[in-house]
Enzyme design. Structure first.
Site, PDB file in Angstrom:
ATOM      1  N   GLN A 130      66.490 145.291 -25.756  1.00  0.00           N
ATOM      2  CA  GLN A 130      65.593 144.142 -25.965  1.00  0.00           C
ATOM      3  C   GLN A 130      64.543 144.518 -27.008  1.00  0.00           C
ATOM      4  OE1 GLN A 130      63.343 143.271 -22.454  1.00  0.00           O
ATOM      5  NE2 GLN A 130      62.736 141.229 -23.108  1.00  0.00           N
ATOM      6  N   SER A 133      58.920 143.922 -27.951  1.00  0.00           N
ATOM      7  CA  SER A 133      57.577 144.502 -28.130  1.00  0.00           C
ATOM      8  C   SER A 133      57.444 145.222 -29.467  1.00  0.00           C
ATOM      9  CB  SER A 133      57.278 145.510 -27.021  1.00  0.00           C
ATOM     10  OG  SER A 133      57.427 144.914 -25.765  1.00  0.00           O
ATOM     11  N   SER A 165      63.941 150.071 -24.324  1.00  0.00           N
ATOM     12  CA  SER A 165      64.700 150.871 -23.364  1.00  0.00           C
ATOM     13  C   SER A 165      66.163 150.981 -23.785  1.00  0.00           C
ATOM     14  CB  SER A 165      64.631 150.236 -21.972  1.00  0.00           C
ATOM     15  OG  SER A 165      63.285 150.079 -21.578  1.00  0.00           O
ATOM     16  N   GLU A 248      63.037 137.822 -16.099  1.00  0.00           N
ATOM     17  CA  GLU A 248      62.405 139.099 -15.740  1.00  0.00           C
ATOM     18  C   GLU A 248      61.486 138.945 -14.534  1.00  0.00           C
ATOM     19  OE1 GLU A 248      62.026 142.025 -19.578  1.00  0.00           O
ATOM     20  OE2 GLU A 248      60.322 140.757 -19.132  1.00  0.00           O
ATOM     21  N   GLU A 380      46.762 142.884 -15.842  1.00  0.00           N
ATOM     22  CA  GLU A 380      45.694 142.034 -16.396  1.00  0.00           C
ATOM     23  C   GLU A 380      46.273 140.668 -16.794  1.00  0.00           C
ATOM     24  OE1 GLU A 380      46.248 145.179 -17.333  1.00  0.00           O
ATOM     25  OE2 GLU A 380      44.454 146.169 -16.558  1.00  0.00           O
TER      26      GLU A 380
HETATM   27  C1  LIG Z   1      59.088 151.376 -18.668  1.00  0.00           C
HETATM   28  C2  LIG Z   1      58.922 150.306 -19.715  1.00  0.00           C
HETATM   29  C3  LIG Z   1      60.042 149.773 -20.346  1.00  0.00           C
HETATM   30  C4  LIG Z   1      59.895 148.804 -21.336  1.00  0.00           C
HETATM   31  N1  LIG Z   1      61.029 148.324 -21.963  1.00  0.00           N
HETATM   32  C5  LIG Z   1      60.909 147.423 -22.963  1.00  0.00           C
HETATM   33  C6  LIG Z   1      62.064 146.956 -23.685  1.00  0.00           C
HETATM   34  O1  LIG Z   1      63.210 147.370 -23.406  1.00  0.00           O
HETATM   35  N2  LIG Z   1      61.904 146.078 -24.685  1.00  0.00           N
HETATM   36  C7  LIG Z   1      60.672 145.579 -25.021  1.00  0.00           C
HETATM   37  O2  LIG Z   1      60.599 144.756 -25.926  1.00  0.00           O
HETATM   38  N3  LIG Z   1      59.541 146.017 -24.382  1.00  0.00           N
HETATM   39  C8  LIG Z   1      59.633 146.914 -23.364  1.00  0.00           C
HETATM   40  N4  LIG Z   1      58.501 147.372 -22.709  1.00  0.00           N
HETATM   41  C9  LIG Z   1      57.183 146.930 -23.195  1.00  0.00           C
HETATM   42  C10 LIG Z   1      56.379 146.050 -22.257  1.00  0.00           C
HETATM   43  O3  LIG Z   1      56.883 144.753 -22.208  1.00  0.00           O
HETATM   44  C11 LIG Z   1      54.929 146.121 -22.763  1.00  0.00           C
HETATM   45  O4  LIG Z   1      54.467 147.449 -22.529  1.00  0.00           O
HETATM   46  C12 LIG Z   1      54.012 145.147 -22.086  1.00  0.00           C
HETATM   47  O5  LIG Z   1      54.339 143.833 -22.409  1.00  0.00           O
HETATM   48  C13 LIG Z   1      52.537 145.410 -22.481  1.00  0.00           C
HETATM   49  O6  LIG Z   1      52.380 145.439 -23.864  1.00  0.00           O
HETATM   50  P1  LIG Z   1      51.680 146.676 -24.607  1.00  0.00           P
HETATM   51  O7  LIG Z   1      52.224 147.943 -24.031  1.00  0.00           O
HETATM   52  O8  LIG Z   1      51.815 146.460 -26.087  1.00  0.00           O
HETATM   53  O9  LIG Z   1      50.154 146.615 -24.196  1.00  0.00           O
HETATM   54  P2  LIG Z   1      49.024 145.703 -24.850  1.00  0.00           P
HETATM   55  O10 LIG Z   1      49.474 144.288 -24.900  1.00  0.00           O
HETATM   56  O11 LIG Z   1      48.582 146.331 -26.133  1.00  0.00           O
HETATM   57  O12 LIG Z   1      47.889 145.836 -23.800  1.00  0.00           O
HETATM   58  C14 LIG Z   1      47.017 146.975 -23.713  1.00  0.00           C
HETATM   59  C15 LIG Z   1      46.059 146.753 -22.545  1.00  0.00           C
HETATM   60  O13 LIG Z   1      45.249 145.584 -22.793  1.00  0.00           O
HETATM   61  C16 LIG Z   1      45.372 144.651 -21.762  1.00  0.00           C
HETATM   62  N5  LIG Z   1      45.350 143.280 -22.283  1.00  0.00           N
HETATM   63  C17 LIG Z   1      46.095 142.796 -23.318  1.00  0.00           C
HETATM   64  N6  LIG Z   1      45.838 141.480 -23.509  1.00  0.00           N
HETATM   65  C18 LIG Z   1      44.920 141.114 -22.560  1.00  0.00           C
HETATM   66  C19 LIG Z   1      44.260 139.892 -22.236  1.00  0.00           C
HETATM   67  N7  LIG Z   1      44.500 138.765 -22.899  1.00  0.00           N
HETATM   68  N8  LIG Z   1      43.388 139.903 -21.193  1.00  0.00           N
HETATM   69  C20 LIG Z   1      43.141 141.033 -20.495  1.00  0.00           C
HETATM   70  N9  LIG Z   1      43.737 142.228 -20.768  1.00  0.00           N
HETATM   71  C21 LIG Z   1      44.615 142.274 -21.787  1.00  0.00           C
HETATM   72  C22 LIG Z   1      46.732 144.947 -21.117  1.00  0.00           C
HETATM   73  O14 LIG Z   1      46.810 144.514 -19.775  1.00  0.00           O
HETATM   74  C23 LIG Z   1      46.804 146.481 -21.219  1.00  0.00           C
HETATM   75  O15 LIG Z   1      46.093 147.093 -20.163  1.00  0.00           O
HETATM   76  C24 LIG Z   1      58.607 148.344 -21.708  1.00  0.00           C
HETATM   77  C25 LIG Z   1      57.467 148.887 -21.081  1.00  0.00           C
HETATM   78  C26 LIG Z   1      57.614 149.848 -20.100  1.00  0.00           C
HETATM   79  C27 LIG Z   1      56.367 150.422 -19.469  1.00  0.00           C
END
Ligand SMILES: Cc1cc2nc3c(=O)[nH]c(=O)nc-3n(C[C@H](O)[C@H](O)[C@H](O)COP(=O)(O)OP(=O)(O)OC[C@H]3O[C@@H](n4cnc5c(N)ncnc54)[C@H](O)[C@@H]3O)c2cc1C
Length: 397
Positions: A130, A133, A165, A248, A380
């Site tokens: 997928q 992100s 992933s 999901e 969040e």
């Molecule tokens: C084990 C694992 C597998 C994954 N596999 C995939 C995959 O296969 N394909 C894929 O595309 N993605 C994948 N992901 C990504 C996952 O979907 C993202 O990590 C998730 O959506 C959060 O985005 P980010 O990590 O960019 O954090 P960010 O969006 O940058 O957020 C950083 C912090 O800010 C906070 N925050 C952000 N916006 C707000 C708001 N509006 N209000 C309050 N707080 C806020 C968040 O809660 C977080 O604590 C995976 C993640 C994990 C942990």
């Protein structure tokens, strides 16, 4: 809320149980799965396991029969996941393909796409990843910057994805890319199928704190995507992505069973008598914590059943489903904190060794479940959804 399973659902459960009893490798059933020399070896084993499940028609059971599924009801799908987890059967490896890509192509794909891709998803002949992100677009996916520039016969894609992933094993990826940079954020995105073997695709594994390298950075440099690999209409990718994302959320029977088993581990450790010392469970504060975990797991079960009843009655899930994700993921982290308190210094041994408990499985579980409050929408974001759409509080932005 309907608290019972029908005779047909119970006979479905019995059929699956019998199949698993005959086919699940003994080491998994006994809770001592084999240690693999590498992630590649583990993936090879899991592909073979999924192929065998597919031969028994136990993969994609929620898919319509014409595409190789069983047309299973939401309750049967729930029972299926519950039984798989309860017998400690390994999860299928092509989860993105089966749970996200299949339903999306069935709903929005062309006949050619369905013919070409669906049959190879179920037996894990082709794995999917997928590509949603990005470094600057996770919680707010509509901020994605990967560009797909039009050509007469398709698009040329440039950008970077992250946390993808199993990208290193995937044959195909579902890719969100911006096809109209002038349009408002959510309007100019298209949903494309990316050939992970195409020139210009570079996959770099990221090491997680569990020591595993399941997810990756993916760099896309002048990657050509032919027109026939567009899903739905051009620029309409965001609404199609929402079909994918909806799959999901919802119930989480697998997590329910896993945490019931974790509860058993906590109770066993709390009663353990080591080196003549008083068992940890003699401490009233710890007993209180474990009692609260029992209550939380029960709440998770009832929440699952409430959602299941809604789905069964074809009622929309609504933003309340955020509550299930939020509750179980934070419950999980509280339970794992208690686990570490019980393991003490042994919690540092997360790989097999003389001091590791259960071969390090429990300590690895602690490390793994830190991710639970991030994937499928962070805590969040779930709180924002609940605050704005359930409680009607002012919007955060
Ligand atoms: C084990 C694992 C597998 C994954 N596999 C995939 C995959 O296969 N394909 C894929 O595309 N993605 C994948 N992901 C990504 C996952 O979907 C993202 O990590 C998730 O959506 C959060 O985005 P980010 O990590 O960019 O954090 P960010 O969006 O940058 O957020 C950083 C912090 O800010 C906070 N925050 C952000 N916006 C707000 C708001 N509006 N209000 C309050 N707080 C806020 C968040 O809660 C977080 O604590 C995976 C993640 C994990 C942990």
């Amino acid at each position: 809320m309907d608290l019972s399973f029908s005779p047909a659902e119970e006979s479905f459960r019995a059929e699956l149980r019998a199949w698993l009893a005959a086919n699940l490798p003994a080491s998994w059933a006994s809770g001592e799965p084999p240690e693999f020399a590498s992630l590649a070896d583990e993936v090879a084993f899991l592909r073979d396991w999924q192929r065998r499940l597919a031969e028994g028609r136990w993969v994609g059971i929620h898919w319509p029969r014409e595409y190789g599924g069983r047309g299973a009801s939401v309750v049967e799908s729930y029972v299926f996941q519950e039984e798989m987890a309860a017998t400690r059967a390994p999860e299928i490896i092509n989860r993105i393909g089966v749970n996200l890509v299949g339903p999306t192509l069935i709903a929005h794909g062309t006949d050619d796409q369905r013919r070409r891709f669906l049959p190879r998803i179920l037996p894990a002949e082709e794995l999917w990843c997928q590509l949603f992100s990005e470094p600057g677009a996770g919680s707010d996916l509509t901020a994605l910057r990967t560009r797909a520039e039009p050509r007469s016969d398709g698009w040329v894609v440039n950008g970077q994805k992250v946390w993808t992933s199993y990208a290193q094993f995937a044959r195909w990826g579902i890719l969100l890319a911006r096809t109209d940079p002038a349009a408002p954020k959510a309007k100019g995105i298209s949903y494309l199928i990316c050939d992970m073997q195409a020139p210009g695709v570079t996959v770099r594994p990221l090491r997680q704190m569990t020591g595993s390298e399941e997810f990756n950075e993916v760099f896309l440099e002048d990657v050509f995507i032919p027109r026939e690999h567009l899903v739905g209409r051009e620029h309409d990718g965001w609404s199609i992505a929402n079909t994918t994302l909806a799959h999901e959320r919802g119930t989480s029977p697998r997590q329910l069973v896993i945490h019931r088993m974790l509860l058993n581990d906590l109770l066993r450790l709390a009663r353990e008598e080591r080196d003549g010392a008083v068992p940890a469970g003699a401490d009233p504060v710890l007993r209180q914590r474990i009692a609260q975990h029992v209550i939380d797991v029960e709440i998770t079960r009832l929440n699952n059943w409430r959602t299941l009843t809604r789905l069964q009655k074809r009622l929309p899930l609504g933003p309340e489903s955020s509550f299930i994700k939020l509750f179980w993921s934070e419950m999980s982290q509280r339970m794992h904190d208690t686990l570490m308190a019980l393991l003490g210094a042994r919690g540092l041994c997360w790989q097999p060794g003389p001091h590791a408990v259960a071969g390090g499985r429990l300590a690895r579980s602690y490390l793994y479940y830190r991710a639970a409050s991030l994937f499928a929408g962070t805590s969040e974001i779930q709180r924002n959804i609940l605050a704005e759409r359930v409680l009607g509080l002012p919007r955060s932005r």
